[in-house]
Design an enzyme around this catalytic site. Structure first.
Site, PDB file in Angstrom:
ATOM      1  N   GLY A   1      18.252  -5.535  -1.453  1.00  0.00           N
ATOM      2  CA  GLY A   1      18.277  -6.836  -2.121  1.00  0.00           C
ATOM      3  C   GLY A   1      17.062  -7.706  -1.875  1.00  0.00           C
ATOM      4  O   GLY A   1      16.859  -8.684  -2.581  1.00  0.00           O
ATOM      5  N   ASN A   2      16.256  -7.385  -0.859  1.00  0.00           N
ATOM      6  CA  ASN A   2      15.106  -8.226  -0.551  1.00  0.00           C
ATOM      7  C   ASN A   2      14.041  -7.373   0.132  1.00  0.00           C
ATOM      8  O   ASN A   2      14.342  -6.637   1.068  1.00  0.00           O
ATOM      9  CB  ASN A   2      15.554  -9.357   0.394  1.00  0.00           C
ATOM     10  CG  ASN A   2      14.510 -10.441   0.500  1.00  0.00           C
ATOM     11  OD1 ASN A   2      13.359 -10.173   0.812  1.00  0.00           O
ATOM     12  ND2 ASN A   2      14.915 -11.662   0.241  1.00  0.00           N
TER      13      ASN A   2
ATOM     14  N   ASP B   1       0.886  -1.167   0.000  1.00  0.00           N
ATOM     15  CA  ASP B   1       0.000   0.000   0.000  1.00  0.00           C
ATOM     16  C   ASP B   1       0.922   1.213   0.000  1.00  0.00           C
ATOM     17  O   ASP B   1       1.639   1.453   0.966  1.00  0.00           O
ATOM     18  CB  ASP B   1      -0.862  -0.053   1.271  1.00  0.00           C
ATOM     19  CG  ASP B   1      -1.674   1.217   1.486  1.00  0.00           C
ATOM     20  OD1 ASP B   1      -1.555   2.154   0.680  1.00  0.00           O
ATOM     21  OD2 ASP B   1      -2.427   1.249   2.482  1.00  0.00           O
TER      22      ASP B   1
ATOM     23  N   ARG C   1      -8.687   0.404  11.516  1.00  0.00           N
ATOM     24  CA  ARG C   1      -7.472   0.546  12.332  1.00  0.00           C
ATOM     25  C   ARG C   1      -6.835  -0.798  12.687  1.00  0.00           C
ATOM     26  O   ARG C   1      -6.162  -0.925  13.707  1.00  0.00           O
ATOM     27  CB  ARG C   1      -7.772   1.354  13.608  1.00  0.00           C
ATOM     28  CG  ARG C   1      -8.129   2.793  13.289  1.00  0.00           C
ATOM     29  CD  ARG C   1      -8.153   3.713  14.504  1.00  0.00           C
ATOM     30  NE  ARG C   1      -8.214   5.100  14.028  1.00  0.00           N
ATOM     31  CZ  ARG C   1      -9.333   5.720  13.665  1.00  0.00           C
ATOM     32  NH1 ARG C   1     -10.476   5.112  13.755  1.00  0.00           N
ATOM     33  NH2 ARG C   1      -9.269   6.950  13.218  1.00  0.00           N
TER      34      ARG C   1
ATOM     35  N   SER D   1      -6.049 -31.352 -11.454  1.00  0.00           N
ATOM     36  CA  SER D   1      -5.166 -32.481 -11.819  1.00  0.00           C
ATOM     37  C   SER D   1      -4.267 -32.937 -10.677  1.00  0.00           C
ATOM     38  O   SER D   1      -3.039 -32.843 -10.763  1.00  0.00           O
ATOM     39  CB  SER D   1      -4.281 -32.118 -13.010  1.00  0.00           C
ATOM     40  OG  SER D   1      -5.044 -31.672 -14.075  1.00  0.00           O
TER      41      SER D   1
ATOM     42  N   TYR E   1       3.107   0.174  14.729  1.00  0.00           N
ATOM     43  CA  TYR E   1       2.078  -0.015  13.714  1.00  0.00           C
ATOM     44  C   TYR E   1       2.275   0.937  12.536  1.00  0.00           C
ATOM     45  O   TYR E   1       2.346   2.137  12.700  1.00  0.00           O
ATOM     46  CB  TYR E   1       0.681   0.207  14.302  1.00  0.00           C
ATOM     47  CG  TYR E   1      -0.366   0.110  13.223  1.00  0.00           C
ATOM     48  CD1 TYR E   1      -0.566  -1.101  12.576  1.00  0.00           C
ATOM     49  CD2 TYR E   1      -1.083   1.209  12.807  1.00  0.00           C
ATOM     50  CE1 TYR E   1      -1.482  -1.204  11.556  1.00  0.00           C
ATOM     51  CE2 TYR E   1      -2.011   1.112  11.792  1.00  0.00           C
ATOM     52  CZ  TYR E   1      -2.206  -0.102  11.172  1.00  0.00           C
ATOM     53  OH  TYR E   1      -3.108  -0.195  10.152  1.00  0.00           O
TER      54      TYR E   1
ATOM     55  N   LYS F   1      -1.716  -2.467   8.160  1.00  0.00           N
ATOM     56  CA  LYS F   1      -2.057  -3.875   8.336  1.00  0.00           C
ATOM     57  C   LYS F   1      -1.315  -4.697   7.285  1.00  0.00           C
ATOM     58  O   LYS F   1      -1.097  -4.238   6.182  1.00  0.00           O
ATOM     59  CB  LYS F   1      -3.570  -4.011   8.148  1.00  0.00           C
ATOM     60  CG  LYS F   1      -4.136  -5.263   8.729  1.00  0.00           C
ATOM     61  CD  LYS F   1      -4.233  -5.181  10.223  1.00  0.00           C
ATOM     62  CE  LYS F   1      -4.223  -6.587  10.792  1.00  0.00           C
ATOM     63  NZ  LYS F   1      -3.913  -6.599  12.198  1.00  0.00           N
TER      64      LYS F   1
ATOM     65  N   TYR G   1      -3.459   9.870  -0.034  1.00  0.00           N
ATOM     66  CA  TYR G   1      -3.397   9.564   1.396  1.00  0.00           C
ATOM     67  C   TYR G   1      -2.381   8.449   1.668  1.00  0.00           C
ATOM     68  O   TYR G   1      -2.325   7.456   0.942  1.00  0.00           O
ATOM     69  CB  TYR G   1      -4.788   9.165   1.926  1.00  0.00           C
ATOM     70  CG  TYR G   1      -4.801   9.197   3.423  1.00  0.00           C
ATOM     71  CD1 TYR G   1      -4.602  10.400   4.089  1.00  0.00           C
ATOM     72  CD2 TYR G   1      -4.921   8.040   4.164  1.00  0.00           C
ATOM     73  CE1 TYR G   1      -4.547  10.450   5.470  1.00  0.00           C
ATOM     74  CE2 TYR G   1      -4.866   8.077   5.548  1.00  0.00           C
ATOM     75  CZ  TYR G   1      -4.672   9.289   6.189  1.00  0.00           C
ATOM     76  OH  TYR G   1      -4.596   9.329   7.552  1.00  0.00           O
TER      77      TYR G   1
ATOM     78  N   LYS H   1      -7.276  -5.241   4.461  1.00  0.00           N
ATOM     79  CA  LYS H   1      -7.757  -4.969   5.820  1.00  0.00           C
ATOM     80  C   LYS H   1      -7.864  -6.236   6.658  1.00  0.00           C
ATOM     81  O   LYS H   1      -8.795  -6.425   7.446  1.00  0.00           O
ATOM     82  CB  LYS H   1      -9.121  -4.251   5.807  1.00  0.00           C
ATOM     83  CG  LYS H   1      -9.177  -3.012   4.917  1.00  0.00           C
ATOM     84  CD  LYS H   1      -8.463  -1.809   5.513  1.00  0.00           C
ATOM     85  CE  LYS H   1      -8.716  -0.546   4.712  1.00  0.00           C
ATOM     86  NZ  LYS H   1      -7.767  -0.377   3.584  1.00  0.00           N
TER      87      LYS H   1
HETATM   88  C1  F6R Z   1      -6.692  -0.524   8.280  1.00  0.00           C
HETATM   89  C2  F6R Z   1      -6.613   0.786   7.620  1.00  0.00           C
HETATM   90  C3  F6R Z   1      -7.581   1.845   7.994  1.00  0.00           C
HETATM   91  C4  F6R Z   1      -6.923   2.891   8.886  1.00  0.00           C
HETATM   92  C5  F6R Z   1      -7.939   3.934   9.376  1.00  0.00           C
HETATM   93  C6  F6R Z   1      -7.284   5.060  10.190  1.00  0.00           C
HETATM   94  O1  F6R Z   1      -5.750  -1.394   7.770  1.00  0.00           O
HETATM   95  O2  F6R Z   1      -5.741   1.042   6.815  1.00  0.00           O
HETATM   96  O3  F6R Z   1      -8.714   1.300   8.604  1.00  0.00           O
HETATM   97  O4  F6R Z   1      -6.296   2.277   9.976  1.00  0.00           O
HETATM   98  O5  F6R Z   1      -8.588   4.548   8.283  1.00  0.00           O
HETATM   99  O6  F6R Z   1      -6.277   5.590   9.401  1.00  0.00           O
HETATM  100  P1  F6R Z   1      -5.398   6.845   9.809  1.00  0.00           P
HETATM  101  O7  F6R Z   1      -4.735   6.542  11.110  1.00  0.00           O
HETATM  102  O8  F6R Z   1      -4.446   6.964   8.668  1.00  0.00           O
HETATM  103  O9  F6R Z   1      -6.341   8.030   9.918  1.00  0.00           O
HETATM  104 MG    MG Z   2      -3.816   1.396   3.813  1.00  0.00          MG
HETATM  105 MG    MG Z   3      -4.555  -2.367   2.483  1.00  0.00          MG
END
Ligand code: F6R
Ligand code: MG
Ligand code: MG
Length: 378
Positions: free
Chosen positions: A103-104, A11, A266, A243, A229, A232, A90, A132
């Protein structure tokens, strides 16, 4: 012919919330992959998305974890990030946790599912892409597909599947792995993988060595990778079919039951896994519910084959089957929407919200500290 198929996803920014990437980001990524085909580094590719995640599906002969292939993915995500920054999207570059590629991509943020096999005369492949949620969201459906004869009748009536499968399970906290053979060790397998906070199925192998690998899942834990964090670890999986392996229909059947997975808003809630087509994968209800897309290709000498005409289609332009587009899965979507609404009525209460130690966002330590002095002994 021995080929590797890699699905590397990240993402790196999206339009109006954590919703969907901009088409110019996908174009920027395609350009990098097309150059890699022109140079002969990869054989073929397809760029797609689920929710806000861009998926780079590549075929090549370099094997897994190859620096050239991971480097191409990294550059494609960098280019898509530049677009995101230019357009002010965003969370631009969210999953690129490091400025320098070494490299990875493992440990840097993007997720990767990669498998290598000897191509069969006809090679159907299904790619599952979820937004998500987390890799262990696949534990239940994969157990159903490869170890449950009430899902995969082939385990009972097809001599090529009758011996069962071998599961490789990873402990994502202690970074350990184990192989378990089913049906003999089914109950031990379920003891581990029913704990979706810790164990995730990484690979599944046919017991027929000629077939080899059957399925692979991306198991990066972004929150642990980054030590905090940052997004996700939305997973993907590659499954070979037919087969001597479960049929496509056996692979898709478990998703008629929208089981509860962790993730959603979140990364901190439980919600039903909602099967949908690529175009319907925008997470619109409370940033979800967690989405699942399944696409299918044939593979021929490393080339991806969908509905397109290979003689007139530009490189990388494919039309895979988008399995959940069909109306039969409306049934699962309706059930999922009902479950989602029911779960949401719990608001911030468990079990809608994940246990405290699993929260991706938390105010607990500061609130507990603030209230510490006022806490009286009973
Ligand atoms: C879950 C996800 C969204 C954000 C939520 C709050 O994987 O990406 O649910 O966690 O929209 O996002 P922020 O903290 O960027 O406002
Ligand atoms: Mg996202
Ligand atoms: Mg995502």
């Amino acid at each position: 012919m021995r080929i590797t198929i890699s699905d590397i996803k990240a993402d790196v920014g999206s339009i109006a919330g954590h919703c969907r990437p901009h088409p110019l980001q996908l174009e920027a990524a395609k350009k990098v992959l097309k150059e890699a085909v022109d140079k002969g580094t990869i054989i073929d590719f397809y760029v797609t998305r689920v929710g806000d995640d861009i998926h780079l599906i590549m075929t090549h002969d370099k094997g897994e974890d190859h620096p050239d292939i991971h480097g191409i993915a990294w550059n494609a995500f960098k280019e898509a990030t530049s677009v995101a920054k230019k357009l002010g999207l965003y969370a631009a570059g969210q999953d690129l946790l490091s400025d320098a590629f070494s490299g990875n991509i493992r440990g840097l943020g993007p997720g990767a599912a990669e498998m290598t096999f000897e191509e069969r005369p006809a090679e159907p492949v299904v790619i599952l892409m979820a937004d998500k949620t987390e890799p262990s969201a696949f534990n239940l459906p994969l157990a159903r597909i490869y170890a449950d004869p009430f899902t995969t009748t082939g385990l009972v009536i097809d001599p090529r599947l009758h011996d069962g499968f071998i599961f490789e399970v990873v402990d994502v906290i202690d970074h350990k792995r184990i192989k378990l053979s089913t049906p003999e060790e089914l109950h031990d397998l379920l003891t581990l993988i029913s704990d979706t906070t810790r164990y995730a199925i990484k690979r599944i192998f046919s017991k027929n060595e000629k077939i080899g690998i059957a399925a692979v899942v991306s198991t990066e834990k972004l929150n642990i990778t980054a030590g905090r964090y940052v997004g996700k670890d939305d997973p993907c999986a590659i499954l070979r079919a037919q087969s001597g392996l479960p049929a496509v229909g056996e692979i898709l059947q478990p998703f008629m039951f929208p089981h509860l997975v962790a993730g959603w808003m979140r990364g901190s809630h439980h919600g039903p896994l909602y099967p949908c087509c690529v175009d319907d994968s925008d997470p619109t209800f409370f940033d979800g519910p967690p989405r699942l897309v399944a696409i299918g290709f044939q593979i021929k000498e490393g080339r991806l084959v969908g509905e397109e005409n290979p003689d007139s289609s530009p490189v990388g332009e494919h039309k895979p089957i988008d399995y959940f587009k069909g109306s039969v899965f409306d049934h699962a979507r309706r059930i999922a929407a009902q479950i989602a609404e029911y779960m949401r009525r719990h608001g911030p209460f468990m079990p809608e919200i994940v246990p405290p130690e699993e929260l991706e966002y938390t105010t607990r330590p500061s609130v507990l500290k603030k209230l510490e002095e006022r806490m009286e002994k009973l």
